[in-house]
Design a protein around this motif. Sequence first.
Motif, PDB file in Angstrom:
ATOM      1  N   GLU A   1       1.611 -12.738  -6.405  1.00 39.92           N
ATOM      2  CA  GLU A   1       1.695 -11.189  -7.080  1.00 39.92           C
ATOM      3  C   GLU A   1       1.643 -10.474  -6.223  1.00 39.92           C
ATOM      4  OE1 GLU A   1      -1.128 -10.749 -10.311  1.00 39.92           O
ATOM      5  OE2 GLU A   1      -0.612 -12.135 -11.600  1.00 39.92           O
ATOM      6  N   ALA A   2       2.335  -9.676  -5.902  1.00 39.02           N
ATOM      7  CA  ALA A   2       2.288  -8.040  -5.344  1.00 39.02           C
ATOM      8  C   ALA A   2       2.665  -7.586  -5.824  1.00 39.02           C
ATOM      9  CB  ALA A   2       3.527  -8.329  -3.902  1.00 39.02           C
ATOM     10  N   PRO A   3       1.565  -6.200  -6.738  1.00 39.27           N
ATOM     11  CA  PRO A   3       1.925  -4.937  -7.484  1.00 39.27           C
ATOM     12  C   PRO A   3       2.687  -4.232  -6.604  1.00 39.27           C
ATOM     13  CG  PRO A   3      -0.692  -5.969  -7.347  1.00 39.27           C
ATOM     14  CD  PRO A   3       0.081  -6.709  -6.001  1.00 39.27           C
ATOM     15  N   TRP A   4       3.851  -3.416  -7.498  1.00 40.16           N
ATOM     16  CA  TRP A   4       4.464  -2.520  -6.992  1.00 40.16           C
ATOM     17  C   TRP A   4       4.439  -1.368  -6.938  1.00 40.16           C
ATOM     18  CZ3 TRP A   4       9.998  -3.660  -5.721  1.00 40.16           C
ATOM     19  CH2 TRP A   4      10.567  -1.801  -5.047  1.00 40.16           C
ATOM     20  N   VAL A   5       4.028  -0.565  -5.913  1.00 40.33           N
ATOM     21  CA  VAL A   5       3.951   0.449  -5.546  1.00 40.33           C
ATOM     22  C   VAL A   5       4.686   1.811  -5.301  1.00 40.33           C
ATOM     23  CG1 VAL A   5       1.487  -0.522  -4.733  1.00 40.33           C
ATOM     24  CG2 VAL A   5       2.916   0.131  -3.412  1.00 40.33           C
ATOM     25  N   GLY A   6       5.740   1.258  -5.061  1.00 43.14           N
ATOM     26  CA  GLY A   6       6.674   2.427  -4.889  1.00 43.14           C
ATOM     27  C   GLY A   6       6.587   2.877  -3.361  1.00 43.14           C
ATOM     28  N   PHE A   7       6.712   3.972  -3.287  1.00 44.31           N
ATOM     29  CA  PHE A   7       6.361   4.638  -1.863  1.00 44.31           C
ATOM     30  C   PHE A   7       4.480   4.741  -1.289  1.00 44.31           C
ATOM     31  CE2 PHE A   7      11.082   6.254  -3.884  1.00 44.31           C
ATOM     32  CZ  PHE A   7      11.592   5.775  -2.619  1.00 44.31           C
ATOM     33  N   ALA A   8       4.161   4.422  -1.544  1.00 44.45           N
ATOM     34  CA  ALA A   8       2.709   4.362  -1.321  1.00 44.45           C
ATOM     35  C   ALA A   8       2.392   4.145   0.407  1.00 44.45           C
ATOM     36  CB  ALA A   8       1.828   4.053  -2.800  1.00 44.45           C
ATOM     37  N   ASN A   9       3.232   3.046   0.029  1.00 44.61           N
ATOM     38  CA  ASN A   9       2.704   2.240   2.319  1.00 44.61           C
ATOM     39  C   ASN A   9       3.355   3.652   2.719  1.00 44.61           C
ATOM     40  OD1 ASN A   9       2.182   0.083   0.948  1.00 44.61           O
ATOM     41  ND2 ASN A   9       3.393  -0.800   0.544  1.00 44.61           N
ATOM     42  N   TYR A  10       4.543   3.846   2.220  1.00 43.69           N
ATOM     43  CA  TYR A  10       5.597   4.742   3.371  1.00 43.69           C
ATOM     44  C   TYR A  10       4.287   6.782   3.873  1.00 43.69           C
ATOM     45  CZ  TYR A  10       9.079   1.785   3.374  1.00 43.69           C
ATOM     46  OH  TYR A  10      10.620   1.002   3.578  1.00 43.69           O
ATOM     47  N   VAL A  11       3.727   5.973   2.620  1.00 40.96           N
ATOM     48  CA  VAL A  11       2.989   8.267   2.010  1.00 40.96           C
ATOM     49  C   VAL A  11       1.621   7.622   2.844  1.00 40.96           C
ATOM     50  CG1 VAL A  11       1.326   9.387   1.014  1.00 40.96           C
ATOM     51  CG2 VAL A  11       3.244   8.581   0.335  1.00 40.96           C
ATOM     52  N   GLN A  12       1.538   6.469   2.954  1.00 43.33           N
ATOM     53  CA  GLN A  12       0.111   5.743   3.906  1.00 43.33           C
ATOM     54  C   GLN A  12       0.046   6.429   5.023  1.00 43.33           C
ATOM     55  OE1 GLN A  12      -1.963   2.908   2.006  1.00 43.33           O
ATOM     56  NE2 GLN A  12      -3.427   2.496   4.364  1.00 43.33           N
ATOM     57  N   VAL A  13       1.582   5.176   5.454  1.00 45.18           N
ATOM     58  CA  VAL A  13       1.669   5.231   6.979  1.00 45.18           C
ATOM     59  C   VAL A  13       2.069   6.736   7.895  1.00 45.18           C
ATOM     60  CG1 VAL A  13       3.838   4.132   8.566  1.00 45.18           C
ATOM     61  CG2 VAL A  13       3.134   3.170   6.667  1.00 45.18           C
ATOM     62  N   PHE A  14       2.466   7.302   7.251  1.00 44.64           N
ATOM     63  CA  PHE A  14       3.212   9.079   7.626  1.00 44.64           C
ATOM     64  C   PHE A  14       2.128   9.996   8.124  1.00 44.64           C
ATOM     65  CE2 PHE A  14       7.668   7.618   6.203  1.00 44.64           C
ATOM     66  CZ  PHE A  14       8.287   7.669   6.964  1.00 44.64           C
ATOM     67  N   THR A  15       0.833   9.730   6.710  1.00 44.14           N
ATOM     68  CA  THR A  15      -0.109  10.861   6.856  1.00 44.14           C
ATOM     69  C   THR A  15      -1.302   9.986   7.494  1.00 44.14           C
ATOM     70  OG1 THR A  15      -1.213   9.665   4.572  1.00 44.14           O
ATOM     71  CG2 THR A  15       0.216  11.274   4.593  1.00 44.14           C
ATOM     72  N   SER A  16      -1.085   8.615   8.575  1.00 40.68           N
ATOM     73  CA  SER A  16      -2.424   8.177   9.086  1.00 40.68           C
ATOM     74  C   SER A  16      -1.724   8.488  10.817  1.00 40.68           C
ATOM     75  CB  SER A  16      -1.874   6.404   9.761  1.00 40.68           C
ATOM     76  OG  SER A  16      -2.635   6.243  10.404  1.00 40.68           O
ATOM     77  N   ALA A  17      -3.072   8.786  11.195  1.00 40.76           N
ATOM     78  CA  ALA A  17      -2.938   9.852  12.772  1.00 40.76           C
ATOM     79  C   ALA A  17      -2.437   8.534  13.466  1.00 40.76           C
ATOM     80  CB  ALA A  17      -4.625  10.000  12.902  1.00 40.76           C
ATOM     81  N   VAL A  18      -2.604   7.250  13.803  1.00 39.08           N
ATOM     82  CA  VAL A  18      -2.430   6.512  14.106  1.00 39.08           C
ATOM     83  C   VAL A  18      -0.793   5.970  14.156  1.00 39.08           C
ATOM     84  CG1 VAL A  18      -2.104   3.751  14.499  1.00 39.08           C
ATOM     85  CG2 VAL A  18      -4.255   4.925  13.762  1.00 39.08           C
ATOM     86  N   PHE A  19      -0.583   6.666  13.507  1.00 37.91           N
ATOM     87  CA  PHE A  19       1.481   6.598  13.548  1.00 37.91           C
ATOM     88  C   PHE A  19       1.450   7.876  13.885  1.00 37.91           C
ATOM     89  CE2 PHE A  19       5.353   8.261  11.601  1.00 37.91           C
ATOM     90  CZ  PHE A  19       5.891   7.387  11.119  1.00 37.91           C
ATOM     91  N   THR A  20       1.352   8.689  13.970  1.00 42.51           N
ATOM     92  CA  THR A  20       1.386  10.149  14.740  1.00 42.51           C
ATOM     93  C   THR A  20       1.363   9.558  16.077  1.00 42.51           C
ATOM     94  OG1 THR A  20       0.367  11.417  13.025  1.00 42.51           O
ATOM     95  CG2 THR A  20       1.123  12.288  15.628  1.00 42.51           C
ATOM     96  N   THR A  21       0.340   8.686  16.430  1.00 40.74           N
ATOM     97  CA  THR A  21       0.138   8.715  18.187  1.00 40.74           C
ATOM     98  C   THR A  21       1.052   8.010  18.439  1.00 40.74           C
ATOM     99  OG1 THR A  21      -2.365   8.985  17.907  1.00 40.74           O
ATOM    100  CG2 THR A  21      -2.044   7.491  19.458  1.00 40.74           C
TER     101      THR A  21
END
Length: 323
Positions: A79-99
């Motif tokens: 099972e892999a629950p559908w979370v929509g754009f939650a993963n992308y939101v977490q990625v783009f708001t992460s400080a590591v992503f900006t770095t």
Amino acid sequence: MSASTQAPARTPSRSATRSTVAPPVRPGQRRARIRTGITRWLFVIPAAIFVAVFFGYPVVKNILMSFQDYTTATFFTGEAPWVGFANYVQVFTSAVFTTSVVNTALFTAGSIVLQFVIGLGLALFFRRHFPLSGFLRGLLLLPWLLPLIASSAVWKWLLDQDSGALNQLLGLVGIAPVPWLVSPSLALIAVIGVNVWLGIPFNTTILYSGLQSVPPELYEAGALDGATGFKAFWYITWPSIRSVVSVVIVLGVVYTLKVVDIILGLTGGGPANSTQTLATNAYHQSFINFQFGIGAAVSNVLIVVSFVFAMVYIAISRKAVDE
């Protein structure tokens, strides 16, 4: 001359009219065309299946994973629950992503510029015929032929702060050991230097091939007009290899964006994320944090960036063919 005495306009004969009509297709010709079309598809279908299975399916699967909460538990529960754009939101708001975005830009720009400048210089140098020139050109390909993991292991030993060969050489002239791989301000520079060393053979080989295609007569004609030295390079060599230069730079960008082996082998993305790029960030999220959905989201960003440069490469290639 009166109008009554003028010769009447000639009308096309039946034979001329018939000659403009396409001849009917015979049954034998129609069957030959069908067989030719089937033969072409028989050659295309295996390649299309290969691309769909080994390239298309992983891309589609990666896109779907980026919209799911895909973790190690998925392998047991299925099972892999559908979370929509939650993963992308977490990625783009992460400080590591900006770095990682900033480091990716610096790593790519620094590598491409140095690789190209040094590669072009070596290509111009090897264009001159001298003893052992062929042997030295072959020797130049060794960094390109070595496995990346093996190259990174050797460079990690060379750049080690305590027992590295480079610091030992610097110690002979009274320079204190330099923390090449453990200093946040120097680690990215060291990684760029190693990647430049690995990319120089590719740039030199392609640019040397482009230089070989420049007719010598252009230099002879230019010399009569005073175009020698730098003028010959600027007005003859550079315009002649401009399309090759564009291809080398675009391909170099695509290759550099996805570099993982060298960074993981030298610094692992550290220290303090100073060498973390989009490629290594995707690797860490997927295979260290086991957040496969987030790792897929990061890798999709990298795929989009690479796709843009791939389209630029195709456009440049078509333009070169047309010219």
